[in-house]
Design a protein around this motif. Structure first.
Motif, PDB file in Angstrom:
ATOM      1  N   GLY A 270       0.796  -1.229   0.000  1.00  0.00           N
ATOM      2  CA  GLY A 270       0.000   0.000   0.000  1.00  0.00           C
ATOM      3  C   GLY A 270       0.821   1.268   0.000  1.00  0.00           C
ATOM      4  N   SER A 271       2.129   1.172   0.298  1.00  0.00           N
ATOM      5  CA  SER A 271       3.012   2.330   0.267  1.00  0.00           C
ATOM      6  C   SER A 271       3.774   2.335  -1.058  1.00  0.00           C
ATOM      7  CB  SER A 271       4.020   2.285   1.422  1.00  0.00           C
ATOM      8  OG  SER A 271       3.358   2.352   2.663  1.00  0.00           O
ATOM      9  N   TRP A 272       3.823   3.507  -1.691  1.00  0.00           N
ATOM     10  CA  TRP A 272       4.477   3.586  -3.002  1.00  0.00           C
ATOM     11  C   TRP A 272       5.686   4.500  -2.934  1.00  0.00           C
ATOM     12  CZ3 TRP A 272       3.447   0.378  -6.900  1.00  0.00           C
ATOM     13  CH2 TRP A 272       2.275  -0.390  -6.786  1.00  0.00           C
ATOM     14  N   PRO A 273       6.713   4.203  -3.724  1.00  0.00           N
ATOM     15  CA  PRO A 273       7.967   4.966  -3.650  1.00  0.00           C
ATOM     16  C   PRO A 273       7.805   6.436  -4.033  1.00  0.00           C
ATOM     17  CG  PRO A 273       8.308   2.868  -4.772  1.00  0.00           C
ATOM     18  CD  PRO A 273       6.826   3.041  -4.633  1.00  0.00           C
ATOM     19  N   HIS A 274       8.606   7.276  -3.386  1.00  0.00           N
ATOM     20  CA  HIS A 274       8.710   8.707  -3.683  1.00  0.00           C
ATOM     21  C   HIS A 274      10.176   8.999  -4.002  1.00  0.00           C
ATOM     22  CE1 HIS A 274       4.841  10.078  -1.633  1.00  0.00           C
ATOM     23  NE2 HIS A 274       4.953   8.819  -1.228  1.00  0.00           N
ATOM     24  N   THR A 275      10.436   9.778  -5.017  1.00  0.00           N
ATOM     25  CA  THR A 275      11.824  10.155  -5.286  1.00  0.00           C
ATOM     26  C   THR A 275      12.403  10.961  -4.126  1.00  0.00           C
ATOM     27  OG1 THR A 275      11.087  12.117  -6.505  1.00  0.00           O
ATOM     28  CG2 THR A 275      11.546  10.128  -7.782  1.00  0.00           C
ATOM     29  N   GLY A 276      11.592  11.854  -3.540  1.00  0.00           N
ATOM     30  CA  GLY A 276      12.081  12.695  -2.458  1.00  0.00           C
ATOM     31  C   GLY A 276      12.517  11.913  -1.242  1.00  0.00           C
ATOM     32  N   ALA A 277      11.924  10.744  -1.033  1.00  0.00           N
ATOM     33  CA  ALA A 277      12.267   9.940   0.135  1.00  0.00           C
ATOM     34  C   ALA A 277      13.646   9.301   0.021  1.00  0.00           C
ATOM     35  CB  ALA A 277      11.216   8.858   0.353  1.00  0.00           C
ATOM     36  N   THR A 278      14.176   9.218  -1.198  1.00  0.00           N
ATOM     37  CA  THR A 278      15.502   8.623  -1.389  1.00  0.00           C
ATOM     38  C   THR A 278      16.585   9.669  -1.628  1.00  0.00           C
ATOM     39  OG1 THR A 278      15.217   8.384  -3.790  1.00  0.00           O
ATOM     40  CG2 THR A 278      14.448   6.568  -2.404  1.00  0.00           C
ATOM     41  N   ALA A 279      16.218  10.946  -1.697  1.00  0.00           N
ATOM     42  CA  ALA A 279      17.189  11.999  -2.025  1.00  0.00           C
ATOM     43  C   ALA A 279      18.328  12.043  -1.004  1.00  0.00           C
ATOM     44  CB  ALA A 279      16.497  13.356  -2.084  1.00  0.00           C
TER      45      ALA A 279
END
Length: 337
Positions: A270-279
């Protein structure tokens, strides 16, 4: 004294990220940073975020680089081979360019042009058996940024037989730093803000690399330039090998493949990746499902194109080559927001 390292091509975005990571590394001693047109400039004028590093960019002199134990090459594609040939075999090298990634000379000529320089150990430790190859190597070819994002999402599914190797489709958006630091009209703020633009449609140079790393036999890729400085979000779809393959099965295959891997996180359902979360991190975030209409597997992958897609991955490989803990000098945590 620690392990002496140097960076060639330090004026670019990937080179600057390498310097940032190496400056905080507990075992690597940054000795030289070299550049071409920016040689002679104090580092802070080129990378203002590195003002605390008292370095001046030097000319890219092979004799200077040869005094290091390990050299990172952050040069444009096609320029690493000539410099690497001038460094002694005793110097370990991690090449962030594409020169030594491909095993097929014909694919190199088709996608890059010119003469194929050869093939080095491929720098993605999470692939089965690859960590040991990197540990035993003096020369390592770092992955491409798109290739890292797509390969992590796809390779375990093809290897396990869950996904078919034919008819893989990728749509992936990347930040503008992936295009390099040279001034280009299409990268001006007034050109990119509020806009999404596909480029190299049907002929991106990372396609043969992805196929080589994943075992995919046919792959269609559409890269998209996104109005952000860094990050990649890749949506990878593939045919299921059986109608019995559920979203839970796909997630289980990915979770098993990356169990114990510090830099790859399969997110909770149910949780989807975010680019900002890996910055700013060396992490890749994955999530998967099965499309209710087409029945195709969908895996979404996010990473920092300058982190796990370039400099962070290179430091990870250098750690493995040097017998250091793989996480040395690297963070699994992104900077958010």
């Amino acid at each position: 004294m620690g392990i002496r390292v140097a960076v060639a091509g330090a004026s670019g975005y990937a080179g600057g990220e390498l310097l940032r990571l190496l400056a905080g590394h507990p075992e690597f001693d940054l000795t030289y940073a070299t550049a071409h047109s920016q040689a002679g400039q104090p580092l802070y004028r080129v990378h203002p975020n590195l003002a605390a590093l008292d370095l001046t960019l030097a000319e890219t002199d092979p004799a200077l680089l040869a005094t290091a134990d390990l050299v990172f090459l952050a040069l444009p594609h096609g320029e690493s081979a000539a410099l690497a040939a001038q460094l002694p075999d005793s110097v370990k090298i991690v090449d962030l360019g594409a020169d030594f990634r491909l095993s097929d000379p014909g694919q190199w000529e088709q996608y890059y042009g010119g003469t194929h320089a050869g093939t080095w150990a491929y720098g993605l430790p999470e692939l089965p058996g690859q960590r040991q190859q990197i540990a035993n190597a003096q020369r390592v070819a770092n992955t491409g940024c798109y290739a890292a994002a797509v390969t992590l999402a796809l390779a375990p599914l093809i290897a396990s037989g869950v996904a078919e190797a034919e008819d893989v489709v990728v749509v992936a958006a990347s930040g503008t730093s992936g295009a390099g630091k040279s001034p280009k009209t299409h990268l001006l703020a007034s050109e990119i803000m509020g806009d999404l633009t596909p480029y190299k449609v049907g002929a991106h140079q990372h396609v043969p690399e992805i196929k080589q790393a994943t075992g995919a036999r046919s792959l269609s890729m559409t890269p998209v330039l996104a109005p952000m400085p860094r990050g990649i979000l890749a949506t990878v779809t593939a045919k299921r090998s059986s109608c019995d393959i559920t979203a839970g099965v796909v997630r289980e295959v990915l979770a098993d493949a990356y169990a114990g891997e510090p830099f790859v996180q399969v997110l909770p359902e149910g949780s989807w990746p975010h680019t900002g979360a890996t910055a700013g991190s060396n992490s890749a975030h994955l999530q998967a499902t099965v499309d209710v209409d087409s029945g195709r597997i969908i895996v979404v992958s996010a990473l920092d194109n300058l982190g796990k897609g370039a400099a962070g991955q290179a430091v990870q490989c250098a750690n493995v080559m040097s017998g250091l803990p793989e996480t040395s000098g690297l963070s699994v945590f992104g900077v958010f927001p």
